[in-house]
Design an enzyme around this catalytic site. Structure first.
Site, short mmCIF file in Angstrom:
data_model
loop_
_atom_site.label_atom_id
_atom_site.label_comp_id
_atom_site.label_asym_id
_atom_site.label_seq_id
_atom_site.Cartn_x
_atom_site.Cartn_y
_atom_site.Cartn_z
N SER A 83 0.82 -1.21 0.00
CA SER A 83 0.00 0.00 0.00
C SER A 83 0.86 1.27 0.00
O SER A 83 1.94 1.30 0.59
CB SER A 83 -0.87 -0.01 1.26
OG SER A 83 -1.38 1.28 1.51
N GLU A 109 0.28 3.60 1.79
CA GLU A 109 0.40 4.00 3.20
C GLU A 109 1.80 3.70 3.74
O GLU A 109 2.21 4.24 4.75
CB GLU A 109 -0.64 3.28 4.06
CG GLU A 109 -2.02 3.88 3.99
CD GLU A 109 -2.11 5.27 4.61
OE1 GLU A 109 -1.73 5.44 5.77
OE2 GLU A 109 -2.57 6.19 3.91
N TYR A 149 -1.39 0.19 10.52
CA TYR A 149 -1.71 -0.38 9.21
C TYR A 149 -0.52 -0.26 8.26
O TYR A 149 -0.10 -1.22 7.62
CB TYR A 149 -2.93 0.34 8.61
CG TYR A 149 -3.21 -0.06 7.18
CD1 TYR A 149 -3.86 -1.24 6.89
CD2 TYR A 149 -2.78 0.74 6.13
CE1 TYR A 149 -4.09 -1.62 5.58
CE2 TYR A 149 -3.00 0.37 4.81
CZ TYR A 149 -3.66 -0.81 4.55
OH TYR A 149 -3.86 -1.19 3.24
#
Ligand code: G4F
Length: 325
Positions: free
Chosen positions: A129, A131, A153
């Site tokens: 991701s 992120e 996460y």
């Protein structure tokens, strides 16, 4: 010739359902892992794949159990495995770091280990991701940009990415990571995009209410999910496994998303949006913008839907849903 066999974790989610459709259209035998409760209550829990249920094979399994991952891999003997399942809500990962880290890191590790022992020739895709870039040192972000995750996460995705790389290098698995930037569709309510378009439809239908949002200055690189699952498949068709950024190459703020979504329905966002400080994250990822030139060069992949096209299609889908109610 026997059809190729693919196993998808997270098959009942947005990406899993689009990927299952894509693989079925290519003649694959598609297996998916879902929780036992989902198999017992398909109407509520398997809504996104209702239309596929007769054409796919579902296995009950949990990312929290090595034994169940191992059993599913042994039974299904996949040639391609797409690991999409995760606790994927960034804000929830601040509320429960432990379950996010346990599920996301152990789940990836269990699956890789099961493949190594039961299906070592299987090609593996890990849903990494953007992120992971977090407080990014450079813009746009590409495959060599340093990671600086800002949430449990993001940290769990860095760990999954490193596990995937390690199984590729140490155990010779054909294991690739797709570093996907935000990708949305009319399916999936959890993220800010659909929260906005669903509220626009509700307000346009006269059912009122304010839309509460957190940080509207955060900028994201949003693309259209069905196009992103094609990149996943393309990665596993490469002779050599590798990691790729998949992105639209455009960045827009949450505010721009809201402005466009409301104006598409003839509304002024300023009359309907309220800032709720509770929705701010303890550590925000302020700016994401992906450089997908490696995916374009090597996979021949490029995005086909503009930001405006994405927002308008999501608003149109929600307006149609609201009208049908
Ligand atoms: O839509 P979001 O929740 O997505 P986020 O955190 O960027 O994560 C999504 O994309 C990642 C890829 O980069 C995936 F890995 C991940 O699984 C997920 O799909 O939030 C987007 C931005 C954030 O900056 C957030 O602070 O919107 C801001 N925001 C403002 N108000 C809000 C809200 N986000 C949510 N969910 N809800 C709000 O009310």
């Amino acid at each position: 010739m026997a059809p190729r066999r693919a196993l998808i974790t997270g098959i009942s989610g947005q990406d899993g359902s689009y990927l299952a459709e894509l693989l079925l259209s290519k003649g694959y035998e598609v297996h998916g892992i879902v929780r036992r409760v989902a198999i017992e209550d398909p109407e509520h829990r398997l809504g996104r794949i209702q239309h596929l249920l007769e054409r796919i094979v579902l296995h009950a399994g949990s990312l929290e159990s090595y034994a169940s991952m191992h059993a599913v891999v042994r039974q299904s003997q996949p040639q391609e495995c797409y690991h999409l399942a995760a606790q994927s809500f960034v804000s929830y990962s601040f509320e429960d770091e432990f379950s996010t880290l346990n599920t996301n890191i152990n789940g990836t590790h269990y699956l890789l280990s099961a493949l190594k022992s039961e299906a070592p020739e299987c090609r593996f895709y890990f849903a990494a991701s953007s992120e992971m870039f977090g407080r990014a040192e450079e813009t746009p972000q590409h495959e060599r940009t340093r990671f600086h995750p800002r949430s449990a996460y993001g940290i769990s995705k860095v760990a999954g990415y490193e596990l995937t790389r390690n199984y590729r290098e140490a155990h010779r698995l054909h294991a690739s990571s797709g570093i996907l930037f935000n990708h949305e569709s009319p399916r999936g309510f959890e993220f800010v995009s659909r929260k906005i378009t669903a509220a626009v439809a509700r307000i346009a239908a006269g059912r009122g209410g304010k839309l509460k949002l957190g940080n509207m200055e955060a900028r994201r690189d949003w693309g259209y999910a069905p196009e992103y699952v094609e990149a996943m498949w393309m990665m596993l068709q490469q002779p050599v496994a590798d990691d790729y950024v998949v992105a639209s190459g455009e960045t827009h703020s949450v505010c721009e998303f809201a402005e466009l979504a409301f104006s598409h329905a003839g509304l002024d966002w300023r009359e309907h949006v309220e800032i709720d400080p509770v929705l701010y994250r303890p550590a925000e990822v302020e700016l994401l913008l992906g450089d997908f030139s490696k995916a374009r060069r090597t996979l021949g992949w490029k995005p086909g839907t503009s930001f405006e096209g994405l927002v308008r299609s999501m608003v149109d889908a929600d307006l149609a849903l609201a009208r049908a109610r």
